[in-house]
Scaffold this motif. Structure first.
Motif, PDB file in Angstrom:
ATOM      1  N   LEU A 297      -4.174   1.269   6.554  1.00  0.00           N
ATOM      2  CA  LEU A 297      -4.081   0.360   5.413  1.00  0.00           C
ATOM      3  C   LEU A 297      -4.381   1.151   4.144  1.00  0.00           C
ATOM      4  N   ALA A 298      -3.523   1.040   3.157  1.00  0.00           N
ATOM      5  CA  ALA A 298      -3.725   1.729   1.886  1.00  0.00           C
ATOM      6  C   ALA A 298      -3.706   0.711   0.759  1.00  0.00           C
ATOM      7  N   TYR A 299      -4.683   0.804  -0.132  1.00  0.00           N
ATOM      8  CA  TYR A 299      -4.732  -0.093  -1.280  1.00  0.00           C
ATOM      9  C   TYR A 299      -5.608   0.528  -2.360  1.00  0.00           C
ATOM     10  N   MET A 300      -5.509  -0.018  -3.560  1.00  0.00           N
ATOM     11  CA  MET A 300      -6.294   0.462  -4.692  1.00  0.00           C
ATOM     12  C   MET A 300      -7.575  -0.352  -4.786  1.00  0.00           C
ATOM     13  N   LYS A 301      -8.697   0.291  -4.551  1.00  0.00           N
ATOM     14  CA  LYS A 301      -9.974  -0.408  -4.664  1.00  0.00           C
ATOM     15  C   LYS A 301     -10.215  -0.788  -6.123  1.00  0.00           C
ATOM     16  N   GLY A 302     -10.690  -2.024  -6.316  1.00  0.00           N
ATOM     17  CA  GLY A 302     -10.891  -2.529  -7.658  1.00  0.00           C
ATOM     18  C   GLY A 302      -9.673  -3.208  -8.220  1.00  0.00           C
ATOM     19  N   LEU A 303      -8.526  -3.059  -7.529  1.00  0.00           N
ATOM     20  CA  LEU A 303      -7.296  -3.697  -7.993  1.00  0.00           C
ATOM     21  C   LEU A 303      -6.802  -4.717  -6.975  1.00  0.00           C
ATOM     22  N   ALA A 304      -6.801  -4.334  -5.708  1.00  0.00           N
ATOM     23  CA  ALA A 304      -6.446  -5.282  -4.640  1.00  0.00           C
ATOM     24  C   ALA A 304      -7.624  -6.210  -4.377  1.00  0.00           C
TER      25      ALA A 304
ATOM     26  N   GLU B  66      10.979   2.044   2.879  1.00  0.00           N
ATOM     27  CA  GLU B  66      10.788   3.423   3.315  1.00  0.00           C
ATOM     28  C   GLU B  66      10.684   4.361   2.113  1.00  0.00           C
ATOM     29  N   ARG B  67      10.499   3.791   0.918  1.00  0.00           N
ATOM     30  CA  ARG B  67      10.473   4.589  -0.305  1.00  0.00           C
ATOM     31  C   ARG B  67       9.041   4.757  -0.810  1.00  0.00           C
ATOM     32  N   PRO B  68       8.575   5.993  -1.011  1.00  0.00           N
ATOM     33  CA  PRO B  68       7.228   6.211  -1.558  1.00  0.00           C
ATOM     34  C   PRO B  68       7.059   5.641  -2.967  1.00  0.00           C
ATOM     35  N   ASP B  69       8.110   5.719  -3.802  1.00  0.00           N
ATOM     36  CA  ASP B  69       7.966   5.215  -5.167  1.00  0.00           C
ATOM     37  C   ASP B  69       7.800   3.698  -5.188  1.00  0.00           C
ATOM     38  N   ARG B  70       8.423   3.013  -4.247  1.00  0.00           N
ATOM     39  CA  ARG B  70       8.278   1.558  -4.182  1.00  0.00           C
ATOM     40  C   ARG B  70       6.884   1.169  -3.706  1.00  0.00           C
ATOM     41  N   VAL B  71       6.361   1.915  -2.737  1.00  0.00           N
ATOM     42  CA  VAL B  71       4.990   1.669  -2.274  1.00  0.00           C
ATOM     43  C   VAL B  71       4.003   1.928  -3.399  1.00  0.00           C
ATOM     44  N   GLU B  72       4.205   3.009  -4.126  1.00  0.00           N
ATOM     45  CA  GLU B  72       3.326   3.333  -5.255  1.00  0.00           C
ATOM     46  C   GLU B  72       3.300   2.203  -6.275  1.00  0.00           C
ATOM     47  N   ALA B  73       4.491   1.715  -6.657  1.00  0.00           N
ATOM     48  CA  ALA B  73       4.574   0.646  -7.655  1.00  0.00           C
ATOM     49  C   ALA B  73       3.875  -0.620  -7.179  1.00  0.00           C
ATOM     50  N   ASN B  74       4.031  -0.957  -5.912  1.00  0.00           N
ATOM     51  CA  ASN B  74       3.409  -2.169  -5.391  1.00  0.00           C
ATOM     52  C   ASN B  74       1.897  -2.027  -5.258  1.00  0.00           C
ATOM     53  N   LEU B  75       1.419  -0.841  -4.894  1.00  0.00           N
ATOM     54  CA  LEU B  75      -0.030  -0.634  -4.839  1.00  0.00           C
ATOM     55  C   LEU B  75      -0.648  -0.778  -6.215  1.00  0.00           C
ATOM     56  N   MET B  76       0.054  -0.323  -7.228  1.00  0.00           N
ATOM     57  CA  MET B  76      -0.465  -0.444  -8.594  1.00  0.00           C
ATOM     58  C   MET B  76      -0.403  -1.874  -9.102  1.00  0.00           C
ATOM     59  N   GLU B  77       0.260  -2.757  -8.366  1.00  0.00           N
ATOM     60  CA  GLU B  77       0.256  -4.183  -8.689  1.00  0.00           C
ATOM     61  C   GLU B  77      -0.787  -4.933  -7.863  1.00  0.00           C
ATOM     62  N   GLY B  78      -1.566  -4.206  -7.079  1.00  0.00           N
ATOM     63  CA  GLY B  78      -2.625  -4.833  -6.312  1.00  0.00           C
ATOM     64  C   GLY B  78      -2.257  -5.207  -4.903  1.00  0.00           C
ATOM     65  N   LYS B  79      -1.127  -4.745  -4.420  1.00  0.00           N
ATOM     66  CA  LYS B  79      -0.725  -5.075  -3.052  1.00  0.00           C
ATOM     67  C   LYS B  79      -1.329  -4.080  -2.062  1.00  0.00           C
ATOM     68  N   ILE B  80      -1.127  -4.364  -0.782  1.00  0.00           N
ATOM     69  CA  ILE B  80      -1.656  -3.545   0.306  1.00  0.00           C
ATOM     70  C   ILE B  80      -0.478  -3.012   1.108  1.00  0.00           C
TER      71      ILE B  80
END
Length: 498
Positions: A195-202, A247-261
């Motif tokens: 599981l990967a997420y941004m602590k303090g954002l998710a 399967e795209r790293p840039d899409r995962v990055e963008a969603n993590l920065m929106e607080g997703k997991i």
């Protein structure tokens, strides 16, 4: 280089605490090499890919166990045996060769490490088992996924190796707030999930919910994130996907920065993003790699395609069966001329063509690329022309089905595209029974379901239901990046100032 006859000095200080017994305590390793050999061979059911290599170290018998199907033999030779040979002439207690190797006295850990590709080293009359990292890796290149291509932007994709996928993510988000948590699932497969997420954002509530659902999975086999999806989604009865797959790293990055997991699984290039909303499936990285007006226009076309794909065949059936008078006179004459010789009602005609399109599509996917493309083109042209001449369907139906198929494939997400293709069939049946009233009733049921559905506690049809004006600005339209002061996608995601 043969190592069977090597002899190396061994200091007595390393065996001071060994008691003279060959009986294990619980799952403790035996002191006798012969007992350890028998235990491992019995534990792994005499599997013939479990190999061993014997050598002598300071007049003590030693043995290395490994799975030849998991281990790189050159790596074992380089990482252990060649370095071990250097101690023949310059050995002392300070540079004891096994000093820095990970070790254990527990058989459960030994068997697990062997299955992970490690080599286990036993020394006679010593309960400690030492490990050397020798796992073989066969990894394809991180090329752009074929089902998520973009015109502009990064052309990189995840692969089947979990470590490489997390490496790609770490290189894109260089921040200490990026938190990764590991879980092992599958009683037999022992698949590593992250599981990967941004602590303090998710939001921690969603994180705990995701962890609880994952820990509650009890199954022998977990081989991909797609396998996990059905276990942890809110409503398995819903035709709509409740987790965004990519399967795209840039899409995962963008969603993590929106607080997703993000949920990764070893052996799968697909990443699950939670929570997700309906509008997230109609967004593409190309929206943000192009200019504002172009990105907004393309996104609106995609959303419009949802209505076309779901309702267009149903509207045709309703018009032909109940509401012929809504068409302009010239168009009505043309349509009537094309359907006069059709021997069955419009619903049967529509079902024949829709199922034919699905068969051609499935054949194109399963066949090799070159043949599949040819079959799709030739099948569409030949069958379309022949079926009209045979009087089985009308020319108008060919046009309707073609427009519907194109509208289905506009969706950037293959999961949502499959859902749209499925929904048009019950809508066609409702239109054949009740006409426009059936379509209105079907759309009403669909809207109620979308408003009721949730993804990990987040309203699936947000920001339409519940309506939030300040979230609407980047759902239907692609607003300028500088306009988005806060990136909060749902009611649980915390606000982050740019």
């Amino acid at each position: 280089m043969r190592i069977d006859n090597f002899t190396f000095p061994l200091t007595s200080s390393d065996n001071n605490n060994i008691t003279q017994t060959s009986e294990p305590i619980g799952t403790t390793v035996f002191r006798s090499i012969a007992d350890n050999i028998n235990y491992l061979e019995d534990f792994f059911q005499q599997s013939q890919d479990l190999k061993n290599r014997r050598f002598v170290f300071n007049n003590k018998q030693c043995i290395t166990f490994y799975f030849e199907t998991l281990v790189d033999q050159d790596k074992l030779q380089q990482n252990f045996f060649l370095s071990l040979s250097d101690f023949t002439s310059k050995f002392n207690e300070a540079n004891y060769p096994f000093r820095n190797l990970p070790n254990t006295t527990n058989f459960d850990e030994v068997t697990q490490k062997l299955l992970e590709g490690f080599s286990a080293i036993y020394i006679d009359d010593d309960q400690h088992v030492f490990f050397v990292e020798t796992a073989a890796s066969f990894v394809r290149s991180t090329n752009e996924p074929s089902n998520e291509k973009v015109v502009r932007g990064a052309h990189q994709g995840f692969v089947e190796n979990l470590t490489i996928n997390l490496n790609l993510l770490r290189h894109r988000i260089v921040d200490r707030s990026l938190y990764i948590q590991y879980i092992t699932l599958g009683n037999k497969t022992n698949t590593k999930v992250a599981l990967a997420y941004m602590k303090g954002l998710a939001d921690e509530t969603i994180v705990e919910t995701a962890l609880t659902r994952l820990h509650n999975i009890s199954t022998d086999m977990v081989f991909s994130t797609e396998f996990l999806e059905e276990y942890i989604e809110d409503s398995t009865a819903s035709p709509f996907p409740q987790m965004l797959n990519t399967e795209r790293p840039d899409r995962v990055e963008a969603n993590l920065m929106e607080g997703k997991i993000a949920i990764f699984a070893d052996g799968s290039p697909t990443v699950l993003l939670i929570p997700s909303t309906f509008f997230a499936f109609y967004q593409s990285p190309d929206d943000y790699n192009s200019r504002v007006y172009v990105g907004s226009f393309i996104r609106m076309i995609r959303l419009f395609s949802f209505g076309v794909a779901v309702t267009l065949p149903a509207i045709y059936i309703a018009v032909i069966g109940f509401h012929f008078g809504v068409m302009p006179p010239q168009l009505a004459i043309t349509v009537k001329g094309s359907i006069d010789n059709i021997p069955y009602p419009p619903l049967v005609e529509a079902f024949i063509m829709e199922l034919t399109i699905e068969l051609i599509r499935e054949a194109g996917i399963r066949l090799p690329t070159a043949i599949g493309t040819t079959i799709s083109i030739v099948g569409g042209l030949v069958i379309g022309d022949a079926i009209v001449k045979a009087g089985l369907v009308s020319n108008t139906m060919i046009v309707i089905v073609a427009m519907t198929a194109i509208a289905c494939y506009v969706v950037p997400s293959s999961e949502m595209s499959s859902t749209v293709r499925l929904l048009r069939f019950p809508m066609m049946i409702a239109a054949a029974i009740f006409g426009f009233v059936g379509i209105a009733f079907g759309l009403m049921v669909l809207l109620i379901h979308l408003c009721k559905l949730e993804s990990f506690g987040t309203p699936y049809f947000s920001p339409i239901a519940p309506f939030r004006w300040h979230h609407l600005k980047d759902s239907i339209l692609r607003m300028p990046i500088w306009w988005s002061k806060n990136r909060n996608i749902n009611r649980y995601t915390k606000k982050m100032k740019k």
